[in-house]
Design a protein around this motif. Sequence first.
Motif, PDB file in Angstrom:
ATOM      1  N   TYR A   1     -11.404  55.027  38.097  1.00 45.79           N
ATOM      2  CA  TYR A   1     -10.103  55.545  38.541  1.00 45.79           C
ATOM      3  C   TYR A   1      -9.053  55.308  37.480  1.00 45.79           C
ATOM      4  N   ILE A   2      -7.970  56.060  37.598  1.00 41.85           N
ATOM      5  CA  ILE A   2      -6.835  55.856  36.712  1.00 41.85           C
ATOM      6  C   ILE A   2      -5.579  55.654  37.554  1.00 41.85           C
ATOM      7  N   VAL A   3      -4.647  54.911  37.011  1.00 46.02           N
ATOM      8  CA  VAL A   3      -3.324  54.786  37.615  1.00 46.02           C
ATOM      9  C   VAL A   3      -2.384  55.571  36.706  1.00 46.02           C
ATOM     10  N   GLN A   4      -1.882  56.671  37.223  1.00 48.61           N
ATOM     11  CA  GLN A   4      -1.046  57.564  36.422  1.00 48.61           C
ATOM     12  C   GLN A   4       0.206  56.837  35.926  1.00 48.61           C
ATOM     13  N   LEU A   5       0.481  56.931  34.634  1.00 44.66           N
ATOM     14  CA  LEU A   5       1.671  56.336  34.027  1.00 44.66           C
ATOM     15  C   LEU A   5       2.680  57.448  33.713  1.00 44.66           C
ATOM     16  N   PRO A   6       3.954  57.174  33.643  1.00 49.79           N
ATOM     17  CA  PRO A   6       4.601  55.865  33.842  1.00 49.79           C
ATOM     18  C   PRO A   6       4.717  55.515  35.322  1.00 49.79           C
TER      19      PRO A   6
ATOM     20  N   VAL B   1      -0.052  74.107  21.100  1.00 49.16           N
ATOM     21  CA  VAL B   1       0.496  73.502  22.325  1.00 49.16           C
ATOM     22  C   VAL B   1       1.182  74.614  23.104  1.00 49.16           C
ATOM     23  N   PRO B   2       0.774  74.897  24.338  1.00 51.63           N
ATOM     24  CA  PRO B   2      -0.337  74.276  25.069  1.00 51.63           C
ATOM     25  C   PRO B   2      -1.704  74.775  24.577  1.00 51.63           C
ATOM     26  N   GLY B   3      -2.759  74.235  25.175  1.00 49.66           N
ATOM     27  CA  GLY B   3      -4.110  74.715  24.874  1.00 49.66           C
ATOM     28  C   GLY B   3      -4.812  73.965  23.759  1.00 49.66           C
ATOM     29  N   GLY B   4      -4.236  72.814  23.352  1.00 50.68           N
ATOM     30  CA  GLY B   4      -4.864  72.014  22.297  1.00 50.68           C
ATOM     31  C   GLY B   4      -5.383  70.703  22.856  1.00 50.68           C
TER      32      GLY B   4
ATOM     33  N   LEU C   1       2.394  65.277  38.674  1.00 48.93           N
ATOM     34  CA  LEU C   1       1.741  66.038  39.739  1.00 48.93           C
ATOM     35  C   LEU C   1       0.852  67.140  39.164  1.00 48.93           C
ATOM     36  N   THR C   2       1.390  67.882  38.184  1.00 50.39           N
ATOM     37  CA  THR C   2       0.624  68.951  37.532  1.00 50.39           C
ATOM     38  C   THR C   2      -0.660  68.384  36.943  1.00 50.39           C
ATOM     39  N   TYR C   3      -0.498  67.272  36.228  1.00 51.70           N
ATOM     40  CA  TYR C   3      -1.615  66.686  35.511  1.00 51.70           C
ATOM     41  C   TYR C   3      -2.672  66.165  36.478  1.00 51.70           C
TER      42      TYR C   3
ATOM     43  N   GLY D   1      10.278  78.212  34.707  1.00 47.56           N
ATOM     44  CA  GLY D   1      11.576  77.606  34.446  1.00 47.56           C
ATOM     45  C   GLY D   1      11.567  76.690  33.233  1.00 47.56           C
ATOM     46  N   TYR D   2      10.357  76.530  32.616  1.00 52.13           N
ATOM     47  CA  TYR D   2      10.277  75.706  31.399  1.00 52.13           C
ATOM     48  C   TYR D   2       9.161  76.228  30.507  1.00 52.13           C
ATOM     49  N   VAL D   3       9.220  75.872  29.233  1.00 51.03           N
ATOM     50  CA  VAL D   3       8.090  76.095  28.336  1.00 51.03           C
ATOM     51  C   VAL D   3       7.679  74.737  27.777  1.00 51.03           C
ATOM     52  N   ILE D   4       6.406  74.641  27.340  1.00 50.97           N
ATOM     53  CA  ILE D   4       5.916  73.394  26.778  1.00 50.97           C
ATOM     54  C   ILE D   4       5.941  73.487  25.262  1.00 50.97           C
ATOM     55  N   LYS D   5       6.579  72.502  24.633  1.00 49.93           N
ATOM     56  CA  LYS D   5       6.682  72.487  23.169  1.00 49.93           C
ATOM     57  C   LYS D   5       5.982  71.264  22.595  1.00 49.93           C
TER      58      LYS D   5
ATOM     59  N   VAL E   1     -11.546  54.049  33.458  1.00 45.83           N
ATOM     60  CA  VAL E   1     -11.929  55.233  32.684  1.00 45.83           C
ATOM     61  C   VAL E   1     -10.807  55.728  31.750  1.00 45.83           C
ATOM     62  N   ASP E   2      -9.597  55.177  31.878  1.00 44.19           N
ATOM     63  CA  ASP E   2      -8.525  55.433  30.911  1.00 44.19           C
ATOM     64  C   ASP E   2      -8.716  54.613  29.633  1.00 44.19           C
ATOM     65  N   GLY E   3      -9.478  53.526  29.736  1.00 43.47           N
ATOM     66  CA  GLY E   3      -9.693  52.644  28.582  1.00 43.47           C
ATOM     67  C   GLY E   3      -8.461  51.860  28.173  1.00 43.47           C
ATOM     68  N   PHE E   4      -7.565  51.585  29.127  1.00 43.83           N
ATOM     69  CA  PHE E   4      -6.312  50.897  28.797  1.00 43.83           C
ATOM     70  C   PHE E   4      -6.392  49.380  28.966  1.00 43.83           C
ATOM     71  N   HIS E   5      -7.417  48.879  29.685  1.00 47.10           N
ATOM     72  CA  HIS E   5      -7.532  47.427  29.891  1.00 47.10           C
ATOM     73  C   HIS E   5      -7.832  46.735  28.556  1.00 47.10           C
TER      74      HIS E   5
ATOM     75  N   THR F   1       6.408  68.420  25.446  1.00 49.00           N
ATOM     76  CA  THR F   1       7.727  68.251  26.043  1.00 49.00           C
ATOM     77  C   THR F   1       8.057  69.519  26.818  1.00 49.00           C
ATOM     78  N   ARG F   2       8.476  69.335  28.047  1.00 47.35           N
ATOM     79  CA  ARG F   2       8.932  70.488  28.836  1.00 47.35           C
ATOM     80  C   ARG F   2      10.370  70.794  28.460  1.00 47.35           C
ATOM     81  N   VAL F   3      10.590  72.008  27.970  1.00 47.82           N
ATOM     82  CA  VAL F   3      11.931  72.423  27.579  1.00 47.82           C
ATOM     83  C   VAL F   3      12.371  73.520  28.553  1.00 47.82           C
TER      84      VAL F   3
ATOM     85  N   MET G   1      -8.139  68.824  26.499  1.00 52.52           N
ATOM     86  CA  MET G   1      -9.202  67.912  26.046  1.00 52.52           C
ATOM     87  C   MET G   1      -9.100  66.562  26.748  1.00 52.52           C
ATOM     88  N   THR G   2      -7.851  66.127  27.009  1.00 51.75           N
ATOM     89  CA  THR G   2      -7.623  64.844  27.676  1.00 51.75           C
ATOM     90  C   THR G   2      -8.340  64.824  29.025  1.00 51.75           C
ATOM     91  N   ILE G   3      -8.225  65.909  29.755  1.00 46.43           N
ATOM     92  CA  ILE G   3      -8.840  65.971  31.083  1.00 46.43           C
ATOM     93  C   ILE G   3     -10.366  65.970  30.966  1.00 46.43           C
ATOM     94  N   ALA G   4     -10.892  66.756  30.016  1.00 46.12           N
ATOM     95  CA  ALA G   4     -12.356  66.807  29.839  1.00 46.12           C
ATOM     96  C   ALA G   4     -12.914  65.424  29.513  1.00 46.12           C
TER      97      ALA G   4
HETATM   98  N1  LIG Z   1      -3.040  56.755  33.281  1.00 48.70           N
HETATM   99  C1  LIG Z   1      -2.720  57.853  32.599  1.00 48.70           C
HETATM  100  N2  LIG Z   1      -3.648  58.448  31.807  1.00 48.70           N
HETATM  101  C2  LIG Z   1      -3.340  59.571  31.099  1.00 48.70           C
HETATM  102  O1  LIG Z   1      -4.201  60.111  30.370  1.00 48.70           O
HETATM  103  C3  LIG Z   1      -2.010  60.124  31.212  1.00 48.70           C
HETATM  104  C4  LIG Z   1      -1.088  59.448  32.031  1.00 48.70           C
HETATM  105  N3  LIG Z   1      -1.451  58.323  32.697  1.00 48.70           N
HETATM  106  N4  LIG Z   1       0.179  59.902  32.170  1.00 48.70           N
HETATM  107  C5  LIG Z   1       0.618  61.122  31.539  1.00 48.70           C
HETATM  108  C6  LIG Z   1      -0.160  61.436  30.270  1.00 48.70           C
HETATM  109  C7  LIG Z   1      -0.058  62.888  29.865  1.00 48.70           C
HETATM  110  N5  LIG Z   1      -1.392  63.456  30.030  1.00 48.70           N
HETATM  111  C8  LIG Z   1      -1.697  64.824  29.932  1.00 48.70           C
HETATM  112  C9  LIG Z   1      -2.957  65.341  30.129  1.00 48.70           C
HETATM  113  C10 LIG Z   1      -3.217  66.715  30.076  1.00 48.70           C
HETATM  114  C11 LIG Z   1      -2.219  67.612  29.803  1.00 48.70           C
HETATM  115  C12 LIG Z   1      -2.497  69.076  29.761  1.00 48.70           C
HETATM  116  O2  LIG Z   1      -3.527  69.553  30.234  1.00 48.70           O
HETATM  117  N6  LIG Z   1      -1.594  69.893  29.178  1.00 48.70           N
HETATM  118  C13 LIG Z   1      -1.687  71.345  29.116  1.00 48.70           C
HETATM  119  C14 LIG Z   1      -0.426  71.951  29.761  1.00 48.70           C
HETATM  120  C15 LIG Z   1      -0.185  71.496  31.176  1.00 48.70           C
HETATM  121  C16 LIG Z   1       1.208  71.843  31.745  1.00 48.70           C
HETATM  122  O3  LIG Z   1       1.408  73.026  32.120  1.00 48.70           O
HETATM  123  O4  LIG Z   1       2.086  70.943  31.821  1.00 48.70           O
HETATM  124  C17 LIG Z   1      -1.813  71.808  27.674  1.00 48.70           C
HETATM  125  O5  LIG Z   1      -1.387  71.062  26.766  1.00 48.70           O
HETATM  126  O6  LIG Z   1      -2.309  72.901  27.451  1.00 48.70           O
HETATM  127  C18 LIG Z   1      -0.958  67.122  29.594  1.00 48.70           C
HETATM  128  C19 LIG Z   1      -0.696  65.753  29.656  1.00 48.70           C
HETATM  129  C20 LIG Z   1      -2.230  62.457  30.432  1.00 48.70           C
HETATM  130  N7  LIG Z   1      -1.607  61.274  30.531  1.00 48.70           N
END
Ligand SMILES: Nc1nc(=O)c2c([nH]1)NC[C@@H]1CN(c3ccc(C(=O)N[C@@H](CCC(=O)O)C(=O)O)cc3)C=[N+]21
Length: 293
Positions: free
Chosen positions: A93-98, A267-270, A46-48, A245-249, A118-122, A235-237, A274-277
């Motif tokens: 479009y993308i289908v969010q995994l898993p 991490v975060p911020g690395g 949901l966050t992503y 309630g969590y930190v990202i490691k 646009v995910d390039g998974f096909h 990883t959310r810890v 970039m994945t989103i951009a």
């Molecule tokens: N079809 C599909 N394509 C994906 O590309 C895909 C997916 N499914 N499923 C899940 C994973 C994971 N992923 C992330 C992208 C951005 C952050 C991101 O922006 N992370 C922030 C922190 C965000 C937070 O607060 O959780 C950071 O590292 O700074 C994280 C994870 C894309 N994925």
Amino acid sequence: MQILDGKKTSEDIKNEIAAEVQSIKAAGGKVPHLAAVLVGNNGASLTYVGSKVKSCEQIGFDSTLVALPEDITEADLLAKIKELNEDDNLDGYIVQLPLPKHIDEEKILLAIDPDKDVDGFHPTNFGRMALEMETFIPATPFGIMQLLERYKVETAGKHTVVIGRSHIVGRPMSILMSRKGNPGDSTVTLTHSRTKNLEEFTKNADIIITALGVPEFLKGDMVKDGVVIIDVGITRVDDASNSKGYVIKGDVDFDEVSKKASFITPVPGGVGPMTIAMLLQNTLLARKIRSRK
Ligand SMILES: Nc1nc(=O)c2c([nH]1)NC[C@@H]1CN(c3ccc(C(=O)N[C@@H](CCC(=O)O)C(=O)O)cc3)C=[N+]21
């Protein structure tokens, strides 16, 4: 030691894309339109997906969130995918995994129109990537290549060690780093859960790309001086002292390893931002390819 700042670099890329969207508009063209399919409501997903929709608004793309119930049947999801493939108003479009366990992920990925993938998974796009043809490069590996390029990290002739062989990160990363060009031209070792004496590899690596999902796995004594570190782990810890309630490691013990590294992603911020951009970059490419047809 230099930080590979994914947050800043992703903002730069988004600004570049936003400028292109403005010139498309000025020329009377159609702006790129991205959709994300989300099945169920996993917190991290949901966050992503939320930040993707927000980024689309920020740069002037059209975006659609297709939220579907956790218990949707495979047949209904395939019907939705057919609809998206046929929607002439949609560029990618993308289908969010898993996906939930009752749905065959492979079947879904094969149903996505490669021109909108646009995910390039096909397999078509994955094959095109391996053959160095124009295609959608999976967003996380694409983002890593952009960081290496924009920070002018030398990769030619270097020994790159990738940890993890997932279809989304490790495997494509190993292919991209061995391709001709800059970044690329690297000598690549792809390591994984069955690798023996992993430290033998990491200690001799010029560049390490970890996509493991084990918090702080890579320690200072496992790397050599001057190493370049790309940390793909997120990883959310649980952490009650944090307001969320969590930190990202990441996969890397940053305090230890950053003392020896020449470049390192935080991490975060690395790699995450970039994945989103790069997903947006791929959507712009999809629009351009479709407008040629
Ligand atoms: N079809 C599909 N394509 C994906 O590309 C895909 C997916 N499914 N499923 C899940 C994973 C994971 N992923 C992330 C992208 C951005 C952050 C991101 O922006 N992370 C922030 C922190 C965000 C937070 O607060 O959780 C950071 O590292 O700074 C994280 C994870 C894309 N994925």
